[in-house]
Design an enzyme around this catalytic site. Sequence first.
Site, PDB file in Angstrom:
ATOM      1  N   ASP A  79       0.831  -1.200   0.000  1.00 16.81           N
ATOM      2  CA  ASP A  79       0.000   0.000   0.000  1.00 16.81           C
ATOM      3  C   ASP A  79       0.874   1.262   0.000  1.00 16.81           C
ATOM      4  OD1 ASP A  79      -2.769   1.060   0.344  1.00 16.81           O
ATOM      5  OD2 ASP A  79      -1.916   1.900   2.177  1.00 16.81           O
ATOM      6  N   GLU A 130       1.737  -0.654  -5.081  1.00 16.47           N
ATOM      7  CA  GLU A 130       0.711   0.344  -5.373  1.00 16.47           C
ATOM      8  C   GLU A 130       1.447   1.678  -5.359  1.00 16.47           C
ATOM      9  OE1 GLU A 130      -2.960   3.010  -4.029  1.00 16.47           O
ATOM     10  OE2 GLU A 130      -1.435   2.393  -2.641  1.00 16.47           O
TER      11      GLU A 130
END
Length: 524
Positions: free
Chosen positions: A199, A258
């Site tokens: 993330d 990401e």
Amino acid sequence: MAGDWWRDAVIYQVYVRSFADGNGDGIGDLPGIRSRLPYLAGLGVDALWITPFYTSPMADGGYDVADYRDVDPTLGTLDDARGLVRAAHEQGLKVIVDIVPNHTSSRHEWFRQALQSAPGSPERDRYLFREGTGDAPPNDWESVFGGGAWTRLPDGQWYLHLFDPTQPDLNWANPQVRDEFHDVLRFWLDLGVDGFRIDVAHGMVKQDGFPDVGAQEQHKLLETRPLPYFDQDGVHEIYREWRKVLDTYDPPRIGVAEAWTATAERLARYLRPDELHQAFNFHYLTTGWEARALREVVDHSLTAIPAVGAPATWVLSNHDVHRHATRYGGGPAGVRRARAAILLMLALPGSVYLYQGEELGLEEVLDLPEEVLQDPMWERSGHTDRGRDGCRVPIPWTRGGSALGFGADGSTPWLPQPEAWSELSVEAQTGVEGSTLELYRGALHTRREHPALGAGDAVDWQDSEPEVLWFSRTAAGRTLHCAVNLGPEPARLPAGTVLLASDEYEVDGSDTLLPTDTSVWWEA
Ligand code: NOJ
Ligand code: CA
């Protein structure tokens, strides 16, 4: 090579709270996912990426982690996680879990300790605490969710949170933080996971001196250049260390970034041979339904990413953006384009990410009542941005039942499902020729079987009308053609043996007349 399974894998994203509810409390959970593994195996995907299920106050749907080594009680137990990974492997599915290293929850033990400790203490040094100037925060950085990125404590110090105030950013210059995450990686790798989706992989390192950006709506600037808090060169050192951890397992486990970057070239830097394995192709996701733009982004991706030895990836939807059927216009026309888009995407070389529900042709739910909205964006934007709940509405599995099979009959899903989803449910579409679900199944199985689908890193563009995308690919002596018509008139194509088409088409002699917003695969 077995170790390289990810190079052309189709990876299905499960947003835990909205996939399947095993205990009928209205919230999706790990036992729910486990019960639906046969569906995923039958669909023909290779792996699951499961969004965070760790202990969390759920201020940001689990991207606010309070304990990285445990499962939130609303989502299951550590034993459920272990059982799910094992069961997935038994069905031939790999499992990728999310890791959230940019920030913790404000309920994490470390942040509690930081709040109880004095300015300048080692406890505060695990986060990014700073002094402001008078009543002003330390700099002009903005939260991605709206408003400023700093929150002040009663003792006068400010702490940084690039997202919600309940998500304080960690200080990656502190070796304790680095060691802790190596240990967390090993914890899940030892439990059996095949990799991590990282993330905010572009956010962990902040520029020295914390300089002002000097502009508003800052995250839009990231489309053109790095920001003092995004895509800083220092992040790469972290991934070099992570890669060493991943490589101690056999076969090596993978890392998926990401990372939002200005260009595909900057994205490729995360994928150098001693860093991560894949990164989401947000440049592809954000491209509209327009032939020239799509061709450009495909070419650009296939130039930049394989140049560092990594496979290109392709994605159209996830839990943070409006579903692509809606972005492509919504209604029957949007769904038609989405169906054409899946055959295009699955014919490209590299790895593909699918988001739960796109195989049912689901659209964004744009009219959720305000009182059910949970995304922190809604509050942080002062009720101007409804946020991301519309792509997180629980999946319809059956025609009937109070939760359309998401949970037991009688249960109430945490977000209401539109009535019309009954006819889009898995049950309603299974075995129905021409349904979006059967189109996905057919395409995924064909992709598995056909050597020219997925593998490699280039496409051969064929001469066509400007609004038609047509390319071929050859492998193991078999040539596959893919064509998509994005123009207003039917396109004439020499499609001999059609393998699959996204909608009906006419045949004229040995030619295929491909209607608007339709794609076709054929063999020559
Ligand atoms: C990206 C995740 O996909 C999103 O859902 C989350 O809100 C932010 N990172 C913050 O963790
Ligand atoms: Ca549940």
